[in-house]
Structures are given as C-alpha cells and as structure tokens.
Design an enzyme around this catalytic site. Sequence first.
Site, PDB file in Angstrom:
ATOM      1  N   THR A  46       0.819  -1.222   0.000  1.00 32.75           N
ATOM      2  CA  THR A  46       0.000   0.000   0.000  1.00 32.75           C
ATOM      3  C   THR A  46       0.846   1.261   0.000  1.00 32.75           C
ATOM      4  OG1 THR A  46      -1.871  -1.080   1.043  1.00 32.75           O
ATOM      5  CG2 THR A  46      -1.696   1.280   1.393  1.00 32.75           C
ATOM      6  N   TYR A  60      -8.253   0.547  -3.226  1.00 38.14           N
ATOM      7  CA  TYR A  60      -7.193   1.110  -4.070  1.00 38.14           C
ATOM      8  C   TYR A  60      -6.355  -0.044  -4.633  1.00 38.14           C
ATOM      9  CZ  TYR A  60      -4.820   0.008   0.230  1.00 38.14           C
ATOM     10  OH  TYR A  60      -4.356  -0.683   1.317  1.00 38.14           O
ATOM     11  N   THR A 126       1.557  -4.307   4.183  1.00 42.72           N
ATOM     12  CA  THR A 126       1.415  -4.550   5.621  1.00 42.72           C
ATOM     13  C   THR A 126       0.853  -5.938   5.946  1.00 42.72           C
ATOM     14  OG1 THR A 126      -0.791  -3.568   5.630  1.00 42.72           O
ATOM     15  CG2 THR A 126       1.068  -2.102   6.105  1.00 42.72           C
ATOM     16  N   ASP A 127       0.182  -6.559   4.965  1.00 47.95           N
ATOM     17  CA  ASP A 127      -0.519  -7.806   5.292  1.00 47.95           C
ATOM     18  C   ASP A 127       0.416  -8.915   5.768  1.00 47.95           C
ATOM     19  OD1 ASP A 127      -2.879  -6.582   4.718  1.00 47.95           O
ATOM     20  OD2 ASP A 127      -3.133  -7.493   2.740  1.00 47.95           O
ATOM     21  N   LYS A 199       0.159  -7.435  12.818  1.00 51.70           N
ATOM     22  CA  LYS A 199      -0.837  -6.512  12.277  1.00 51.70           C
ATOM     23  C   LYS A 199      -2.137  -6.815  12.996  1.00 51.70           C
ATOM     24  CE  LYS A 199      -2.977  -4.739   8.103  1.00 51.70           C
ATOM     25  NZ  LYS A 199      -3.075  -4.741   6.643  1.00 51.70           N
ATOM     26  N   GLU A 320      -2.407 -29.014  26.707  1.00 51.86           N
ATOM     27  CA  GLU A 320      -3.651 -29.559  26.149  1.00 51.86           C
ATOM     28  C   GLU A 320      -3.424 -30.843  25.354  1.00 51.86           C
ATOM     29  OE1 GLU A 320      -6.816 -28.644  26.603  1.00 51.86           O
ATOM     30  OE2 GLU A 320      -6.093 -27.189  28.060  1.00 51.86           O
TER      31      GLU A 320
HETATM   32  C1  SIN Z   1      -1.091  -3.019   2.735  1.00 48.85           C
HETATM   33  O1  SIN Z   1       0.029  -2.844   2.329  1.00 48.85           O
HETATM   34  O2  SIN Z   1      -1.531  -2.323   3.705  1.00 48.85           O
HETATM   35  C2  SIN Z   1      -2.051  -4.022   2.203  1.00 48.85           C
HETATM   36  C3  SIN Z   1      -1.631  -4.639   0.929  1.00 48.85           C
HETATM   37  C4  SIN Z   1      -0.377  -5.424   1.035  1.00 48.85           C
HETATM   38  O3  SIN Z   1      -0.101  -6.031   2.074  1.00 48.85           O
HETATM   39  O4  SIN Z   1       0.370  -5.455   0.046  1.00 48.85           O
END
Ligand code: SIN
Length: 363
Positions: A46, A60, A126-127, A199, A320
């Site tokens: 992103t 986007y 971020t993923d 995240k 467990e």
């Molecule tokens: C992001 O970057 O926030 C989402 C998309 C990705 O992980 O490439």
Amino acid sequence: MSKLRIANLSPHLSHFFLALAALLFVLTGAHAQTRPNVMILATGGTIAGTGATSTTTVGYTAAKIGVDQLIAAVPELAKVANVKGEQVFQIASESMTNEHWLTLGKRVNALLAQSDVDGIVITHGTDTTEETAYFLNLVVKSRKPVVLVGAMRPSTALSADGPINLYNAVAIAGSRDAVGKGVLVAFNDQIHFARDVSKTNTSTPDAFKTPELGLAGYIQGGKPFFYRTTARKHTVDTEFDIANLNALPQVDIVYGYANMSPVALDAFIAAGAKGIIHAGVGNGSLAARVKPALIAARKKGTFIVRASRVGQGILARNGEANDDELDFVAADTLNPQKARILLMLALTKTNNTAEIQRMFYTY
Ligand code: SIN
C-alpha cells in the site's frame, strides 16, 4: 566619523563572512559524508499504492509506485541519510512467497556485507510484514539495522502515512542505536521487534502492535528511542543460513474452530507437507475429530507444531496435549504464521523433534 568606521570595518567584515562561508561549506560537506548510507529495497504494498481519489482509503491498488517515486516524495530523507533505492519486487504482500523471501534475504545479506551500506529499509505491504520481518530476523547475517515499513493508506490518500513512516524507517536504519537489535518494524512513530509484532487492524494507521510483550521503542524528531532489547536470538546469532537454499520445505497451517474436520489437514499432507502448524483454539487444543489425523501424519513423518489462534500467551508444552508422547512441538509465543517460518527453517537443519522444540524456545 561613523562613515569612516564602517569603511574601515568593511574589509574585516567581508573577510569574516568569507571565512564563515568557508567554514559552513566544510562543515556541511563533512556532515554529508558522515550521514549514513541507507538502501531502500522496495517490494510493493500500500505504501506504493494508488487510489482513484484522495479519499480512497479502501479499494485502491497496491504496488503501483516505483522506488524512485517513493524516495522523491520525501526530500527530507536527505537530512537523515544518503539513500539509494532498488525495486526488488512490485507486489501486494498477500502474494509474497517463500521464493520471494529467499531472494530478498540473499539480497539483504549481500548489501549488508558491503562497507558502503549502513542499513536497509524494506518497503512492504502490511498484510505479511510481520512474516517477512521474522523470516529476515532469522536469516540476516549482519548486526546492521534492517527496518520494514509500509503504509495503511495509499500514496494518493489524504494524510497518507507512507511518507512519514518511510522517513522514520530511514532514520532508524541509519541510527547506531538500532545496530544489533534484530530486524525491526517501524510504523506510526513506533518501533517493534520482528518476532513479536503483529498486524492487528484491517485499516487504521496504528495497525501494528506488540500486545503484552511491548514495543521496542519510539521514533520522535527523526531519532529512535529504544527502551528494550529482545531476549530471543536473531540475525548473526541464529543457526540458519539461506546462502545455498533455493526452496524451503512445505509447511502449512490448519486453523482450529468448532466443528473442525481433518479435511484441510489431510489435503495438506497429501500435497506433500513436511510440517503442519495446528493453529488450535485456546491453548492449542486438538479436536477429537482431528487428533487421530495429526497423530497419523506424525507417524508418517510430518512434523506437527501446536500453536494457538488466540494471539497472546505461551502455548504450554504437554498442556492440552501430551507433546512428549505424540512427538509434537509447542510453538511457545509464536503466532501460527511465524511458527510456520521457524518450522520451515528448522527443517532445513534437522529432523529431530527435540531439536525443533529447542529452536522454538531459542528464537
Ligand atoms: C497493505 O500494504 O496495507 C495491504 C496490501 C499489502 O499487504 O500489500
């Protein structure tokens, strides 16, 4: 009389200003030379995304802007480092693969071996930032800073968070204070250790957190402030070496839930999984319908790591399930996606369950 004084002073003043200018020139030049050299490796995400309008913060397209544009958008970077950019990939991070990681890890190691590179920033979606960061934390062979950064809003959005996050990441990567801390994740003015960060939000700019175990520090005014070191071994202190690796063993994750069946597990085993992360409910409990399939898989040679879908806490060995008897491994505090990475790397070194368990308590 006063005219005479000014006339008399003028040559002194001009000499003074000339000397001052020369001094400033020398000082500025010297300063430029002592600025750290930070390499920015761009992989997409992103932070490099674009939307249809300035208010488009969902829907986007990630991974559109190249590394040169990312750098050009933040001229302030020149104040904290001499930066160069390299486009390693241009992908949304949900498409990150083991092969991407091996390519990236080797490139990071090659660059950090150069005396003219002081630190590395990796721009990333971020993923899966937490996964790439943990992988690099285990395979980078340098104490120099490596900082992952991204953005929750695309570059075209109002109040895009990418530019300030990138500025902060470059300042951290160029800081002596970040040397030897392991791979770091910089987000929202906060610094996290790769092992423990997650995240935690689908869309807000404060998405990255290290719940319970806590932040490594903050970045303020272009300067990192660290408050902790991580207790677990990383980078130069790990036993993992990817220099000659072209692939990683197949390890998959099966998710625990009420009414879970062994269908997914059996499919992964049939597809050749060498290891399974069981992301169980609670403290990694095994459903009655799934346990026999896990036991059978282990007997046929697949390694089983019990992790938890809960997100916090220690996965209790022999809690467990009787891991000693079943020859299973407990994931300690690693979340399932990070346990997958450690098991893959562990399987490049050993086929001994006790050794793998040792690694889970070491890294
Ligand atoms: C992001 O970057 O926030 C989402 C998309 C990705 O992980 O490439």
